[in-house]
Motif scaffolding. Structure first.
Motif, PDB file in Angstrom:
ATOM      1  N   VAL A  18       0.724  -1.301  -0.044  1.00 30.59           N
ATOM      2  CA  VAL A  18      -0.008  -0.104  -0.093  1.00 30.59           C
ATOM      3  C   VAL A  18       0.862   1.308   0.131  1.00 30.59           C
ATOM      4  O   VAL A  18       2.114   1.308   0.670  1.00 30.59           O
ATOM      5  CB  VAL A  18      -1.110  -0.051   1.200  1.00 30.59           C
ATOM      6  N   HIS A  19       0.484   2.299  -0.613  1.00 32.15           N
ATOM      7  CA  HIS A  19       1.148   3.591  -0.713  1.00 32.15           C
ATOM      8  C   HIS A  19       0.166   4.832  -0.724  1.00 32.15           C
ATOM      9  O   HIS A  19      -0.943   4.481  -1.168  1.00 32.15           O
ATOM     10  CB  HIS A  19       2.413   3.646  -1.697  1.00 32.15           C
ATOM     11  N   CYS A  20       0.649   5.899  -0.349  1.00 32.32           N
ATOM     12  CA  CYS A  20      -0.086   6.952  -0.650  1.00 32.32           C
ATOM     13  C   CYS A  20       0.931   8.002  -1.511  1.00 32.32           C
ATOM     14  O   CYS A  20       1.821   7.664  -2.239  1.00 32.32           O
ATOM     15  CB  CYS A  20      -0.719   7.701   0.395  1.00 32.32           C
ATOM     16  N   ALA A  21       0.740   9.333  -1.104  1.00 38.03           N
ATOM     17  CA  ALA A  21       1.602  10.452  -1.600  1.00 38.03           C
ATOM     18  C   ALA A  21       3.212  10.509  -0.943  1.00 38.03           C
ATOM     19  O   ALA A  21       4.145  10.580  -1.619  1.00 38.03           O
ATOM     20  CB  ALA A  21       1.112  11.773  -1.995  1.00 38.03           C
ATOM     21  N   GLY A  22       3.026  10.590   0.309  1.00 36.45           N
ATOM     22  CA  GLY A  22       4.171  10.659   1.078  1.00 36.45           C
ATOM     23  C   GLY A  22       4.232   9.556   2.302  1.00 36.45           C
ATOM     24  O   GLY A  22       5.396   9.790   2.838  1.00 36.45           O
ATOM     25  N   GLY A  23       3.240   8.838   2.585  1.00 39.95           N
ATOM     26  CA  GLY A  23       3.290   7.987   3.529  1.00 39.95           C
ATOM     27  C   GLY A  23       2.473   8.207   4.803  1.00 39.95           C
ATOM     28  O   GLY A  23       2.217   7.045   5.708  1.00 39.95           O
ATOM     29  N   TYR A  24       1.636   9.332   4.913  1.00 34.90           N
ATOM     30  CA  TYR A  24       1.019   9.700   5.947  1.00 34.90           C
ATOM     31  C   TYR A  24      -0.571   8.840   5.775  1.00 34.90           C
ATOM     32  O   TYR A  24      -1.067   7.740   6.838  1.00 34.90           O
ATOM     33  CB  TYR A  24       0.607  11.052   6.379  1.00 34.90           C
ATOM     34  N   ARG A  25      -1.066   8.711   4.458  1.00 34.07           N
ATOM     35  CA  ARG A  25      -2.337   8.366   4.548  1.00 34.07           C
ATOM     36  C   ARG A  25      -2.375   6.608   4.420  1.00 34.07           C
ATOM     37  O   ARG A  25      -3.196   5.940   4.835  1.00 34.07           O
ATOM     38  CB  ARG A  25      -3.069   8.879   3.432  1.00 34.07           C
ATOM     39  N   SER A  26      -1.014   6.211   3.809  1.00 39.63           N
ATOM     40  CA  SER A  26      -1.047   4.867   3.699  1.00 39.63           C
ATOM     41  C   SER A  26      -0.813   3.961   4.903  1.00 39.63           C
ATOM     42  O   SER A  26      -1.272   2.879   5.424  1.00 39.63           O
ATOM     43  CB  SER A  26       0.093   4.397   2.908  1.00 39.63           C
ATOM     44  N   MET A  27      -0.367   4.911   6.052  1.00 38.23           N
ATOM     45  CA  MET A  27      -0.190   4.367   7.200  1.00 38.23           C
ATOM     46  C   MET A  27      -1.411   4.310   8.120  1.00 38.23           C
ATOM     47  O   MET A  27      -2.035   3.406   8.711  1.00 38.23           O
ATOM     48  CB  MET A  27       0.680   5.274   8.306  1.00 38.23           C
ATOM     49  N   ILE A  28      -2.346   5.387   7.824  1.00 36.95           N
ATOM     50  CA  ILE A  28      -3.786   5.398   8.270  1.00 36.95           C
ATOM     51  C   ILE A  28      -4.511   4.106   7.796  1.00 36.95           C
ATOM     52  O   ILE A  28      -5.137   3.509   8.373  1.00 36.95           O
ATOM     53  CB  ILE A  28      -4.566   6.432   7.866  1.00 36.95           C
ATOM     54  N   ALA A  29      -4.314   3.874   6.402  1.00 34.97           N
ATOM     55  CA  ALA A  29      -5.101   2.867   5.697  1.00 34.97           C
ATOM     56  C   ALA A  29      -4.521   1.339   6.233  1.00 34.97           C
ATOM     57  O   ALA A  29      -5.357   0.577   6.643  1.00 34.97           O
ATOM     58  CB  ALA A  29      -4.629   2.876   4.083  1.00 34.97           C
ATOM     59  N   ALA A  30      -3.275   1.339   6.467  1.00 36.81           N
ATOM     60  CA  ALA A  30      -2.626   0.282   7.092  1.00 36.81           C
ATOM     61  C   ALA A  30      -3.154  -0.166   8.458  1.00 36.81           C
ATOM     62  O   ALA A  30      -3.576  -1.370   8.812  1.00 36.81           O
ATOM     63  CB  ALA A  30      -1.213   0.226   7.114  1.00 36.81           C
ATOM     64  N   SER A  31      -3.401   1.090   9.321  1.00 34.07           N
ATOM     65  CA  SER A  31      -4.129   0.737  10.655  1.00 34.07           C
ATOM     66  C   SER A  31      -5.546   0.351  10.584  1.00 34.07           C
ATOM     67  O   SER A  31      -6.045  -0.752  11.335  1.00 34.07           O
ATOM     68  CB  SER A  31      -4.001   1.757  11.258  1.00 34.07           C
ATOM     69  N   LYS A  43       7.480   3.044   2.062  1.00 32.47           N
ATOM     70  CA  LYS A  43       8.110   4.365   2.845  1.00 32.47           C
ATOM     71  C   LYS A  43       8.039   5.313   1.630  1.00 32.47           C
ATOM     72  O   LYS A  43       8.660   5.119   0.687  1.00 32.47           O
ATOM     73  CB  LYS A  43       9.362   3.896   3.546  1.00 32.47           C
ATOM     74  N   GLY A  44       7.833   6.486   2.295  1.00 30.78           N
ATOM     75  CA  GLY A  44       7.753   7.648   1.424  1.00 30.78           C
ATOM     76  C   GLY A  44       6.839   7.874   0.259  1.00 30.78           C
ATOM     77  O   GLY A  44       6.781   8.719  -0.458  1.00 30.78           O
ATOM     78  N   GLY A  45       5.786   6.773   0.022  1.00 33.17           N
ATOM     79  CA  GLY A  45       4.834   6.786  -1.006  1.00 33.17           C
ATOM     80  C   GLY A  45       5.280   7.095  -2.503  1.00 33.17           C
ATOM     81  O   GLY A  45       6.284   6.760  -2.888  1.00 33.17           O
ATOM     82  N   PHE A  46       4.396   7.915  -3.097  1.00 32.30           N
ATOM     83  CA  PHE A  46       4.631   8.016  -4.651  1.00 32.30           C
ATOM     84  C   PHE A  46       5.607   8.612  -4.946  1.00 32.30           C
ATOM     85  O   PHE A  46       6.259   8.549  -5.973  1.00 32.30           O
ATOM     86  CB  PHE A  46       3.178   8.557  -5.440  1.00 32.30           C
ATOM     87  N   LYS A  47       5.927   9.688  -4.087  1.00 36.05           N
ATOM     88  CA  LYS A  47       7.241  10.680  -4.233  1.00 36.05           C
ATOM     89  C   LYS A  47       8.469   9.437  -4.374  1.00 36.05           C
ATOM     90  O   LYS A  47       9.272   9.543  -5.468  1.00 36.05           O
ATOM     91  CB  LYS A  47       7.522  11.701  -3.329  1.00 36.05           C
ATOM     92  N   ALA A  48       8.634   8.780  -3.577  1.00 35.97           N
ATOM     93  CA  ALA A  48       9.907   7.946  -3.398  1.00 35.97           C
ATOM     94  C   ALA A  48       9.569   7.000  -4.628  1.00 35.97           C
ATOM     95  O   ALA A  48      10.570   6.419  -5.237  1.00 35.97           O
ATOM     96  CB  ALA A  48       9.849   7.057  -2.141  1.00 35.97           C
ATOM     97  N   ILE A  49       8.516   6.416  -4.941  1.00 36.73           N
ATOM     98  CA  ILE A  49       8.285   5.256  -5.877  1.00 36.73           C
ATOM     99  C   ILE A  49       8.721   5.993  -7.279  1.00 36.73           C
ATOM    100  O   ILE A  49       9.345   5.540  -8.178  1.00 36.73           O
ATOM    101  CB  ILE A  49       6.865   5.053  -6.169  1.00 36.73           C
ATOM    102  N   ASN A  50       8.356   7.273  -7.532  1.00 35.56           N
ATOM    103  CA  ASN A  50       8.832   7.882  -8.753  1.00 35.56           C
ATOM    104  C   ASN A  50      10.302   8.274  -8.763  1.00 35.56           C
ATOM    105  O   ASN A  50      11.020   7.874  -9.875  1.00 35.56           O
ATOM    106  CB  ASN A  50       8.140   9.239  -8.839  1.00 35.56           C
ATOM    107  N   GLU A  51      10.890   8.649  -7.756  1.00 38.05           N
ATOM    108  CA  GLU A  51      12.330   8.568  -7.361  1.00 38.05           C
ATOM    109  C   GLU A  51      13.122   7.231  -7.820  1.00 38.05           C
ATOM    110  O   GLU A  51      14.243   7.352  -8.023  1.00 38.05           O
ATOM    111  CB  GLU A  51      12.790   9.048  -6.165  1.00 38.05           C
TER     112      GLU A  51
END
Length: 469
Positions: free
Chosen positions: A420-433, A447-455
């Motif tokens: 699971v991922h979001c844009a930066g990690g905040y929402r995906s951790m909510i989703a995981a919980s 970790k780091g969400g879509f920003k890290a995925i793109n990089e």
């Protein structure tokens, strides 16, 4: 004359302090009112009026408490029918404040009582409007929140809003300053600017809803197009703003009770309270109370609480960073969640030291995800908004927006590991919980969400500018 915008980023909300010759008006105050009282004391001034632009849906205003503390009357515009004492002003009625004047402009559309307040300087010149949810920067208020009033539809309300803007606001001079109730991030509009103050002239140029050649039919179509369902807590906040509520001091006294790990566990079992963990995402991943829900204070805390917990009567027990317990209770109360029963004394470390059971969230770096994707076809779930997903996403990823995660539970694999991922990690951790609280544990957070995925160079879809969606 002093005009100060008191902006709260978590709620994307603007309250206003206006002072002239020792007299103060507060517009759309937040729930905790001491900052306004203290601000007036600094000016050796007295709060004379409390103006409300409408019955707010996304937060609980401080009008009732502020009136009780100061003796200042609450002022609403026409059509308001609160259950407490208030001045229900007439359209074009004026209120003197020191050397300046505040004029009532009834601007129905967002709601039927929605009112814009026009500030005139000591010479009678129009200086600024406090537009509430009638006019935002770059947008206007959504017209679907008050449609339960009688037989009115959202299109009816949009029609009223069109008339209000063109008859009351657009005729004003271009140099009039616009002070809206909300900025980007609020669910009360669709495409607000990140700026929080502008001139009316600039809004006439760039706000799609203020086009001079726009017909009422075009306005109704554009304003109602693409409206997402409002968060479930909105009607409950309207009810509190209209009927009144418990004093925040009582809420703080109850919510900031320190509970030992054993007492905390007993309270959770006996009351059916949600355990709400408001630490940061990294700490939650390393260890948390089983079935607790993560919504960190360092993100859009209150709106996510409202959207995901929904029932303002729900009992809540807090796991918070040391020293931030009162802040968490205060921010919960801003959106009507007044039933906090206490917090875990000593925080999560005390829970661990007491040898209580705890859980973790598995995480990987984006580079690890890329390696796994190159070896096999693995399921990836993107919990960002649909517009973010359509703009750019991991190829073959599933979109399960956090706002509506419960509607997608059947889509997650029963046994196979998924990411699971979001844009930066905040929402995906909510989703995981949330998923783990539902018994779905076969997930890994990126970790780091879509920003890290793109990089990391993971293949993604061709970029589409969100403004075109």
């Amino acid at each position: 004359m002093k005009v100060e915008q008191i902006y709260t980023g978590c709620l994307a909300q603007g309250a206003y302090y206006i002072e002239s010759k020792g007299e103060v008006a507060i517009i759309d105050p937040l729930r905790e009112v001491k900052p306004y009282i203290n601000r007036a004391k600094l000016d050796d001034a007295k709060i004379k009026y409390i103006f409300e632009t409408h019955f707010h849906a996304d937060f609980v205003s401080g009008h009732v408490t502020l009136a009780k503390e100061t003796g200042a009357p609450i002022v609403f515009g026409p059509n308001a029918n609160p259950n407490f004492e208030a001045i229900i002003a007439k359209d074009n009625q004026e209120f003197k404040l020191g050397e300046v004047t505040i004029k009532v402009l009834h601007t129905p559309g967002h709601t039927m009582e929605s009112t814009t307040y026009l500030l005139k300087d000591k010479d009678g010149k129009d200086h600024a409007i406090f537009s509430g949810d009638t006019l935002f920067l770059g947008d206007v208020g959504r017209p679907d929140l008050a449609q339960k009033m009688g037989v009115l539809t959202e299109k009816d309300l949009a029609g009223f809003l069109y008339d209000s803007l063109r008859e009351k606001i657009m005729p004003l001079a271009d140099d009039v300053i616009v002070y809206p109730a909300h900025g980007a991030g609020s669910a009360c509009g669709k495409n607000m600017m990140k700026e929080t103050v502008d001139t009316l002239g600039n809004q006439k140029k760039m706000n799609y809803a203020l086009r001079a050649d726009m017909t009422k039919e075009e306005f109704i179509e554009e304003v109602t197009d693409g409206l997402l369902p409002p968060p479930q807590y909105f009607p409950l906040n309207v009810k509190m703003n209209k009927e009144g509520y418990e004093d925040i001091d009582q809420i703080l006294e109850r919510g900031t009770r320190a509970l030992s790990p054993k007492a905390f566990e007993s309270a959770a079992n006996e009351t059916g309270a949600i355990v709400l963990d408001v630490r940061n995402a990294a700490d939650f991943a390393k260890g948390h109370i089983p079935r607790s829900i993560f919504i960190g204070l360092d993100g859009s805390f209150a709106p996510w609480v409202g959207a995901l917990i929904a029932d303002v009567q729900q009992p809540i027990l807090l796991v918070a960073p040391k020293g931030l317990e009162e802040e968490a209770v205060t921010r919960l109360s801003r959106v009507g969640f007044d039933n906090t029963l206490g917090y875990l004394e000593g925080g999560f470390e005390a829970w661990k030291k007491a040898s209580m059971e705890y859980d973790t969230v598995s995480q990987v770096d984006a580079s690890e995800l890329k390696s796994q994707m190159e070896k096999e076809n693995i399921p990836v779930f993107d919990v960002r908004k649909n517009s973010e997903y359509l703009s750019e996403h991991v190829l073959e990823a599933h979109n399960t927006p956090l706002d509506y995660l419960n509607d997608y539970l059947a889509e997650f694999p029963d046994n196979d590991t998924f990411y699971v991922h979001c844009a930066g990690g905040y929402r995906s951790m909510i989703a995981a919980s949330i998923l783990k609280s539902r018994g779905i544990h076969n997930l890994i957070d990126v970790k780091g969400g879509f920003k890290a995925i793109n990089e990391a160079g993971i293949p993604v879809s061709e970029y589409v500018c969100p403004s075109t969606l």
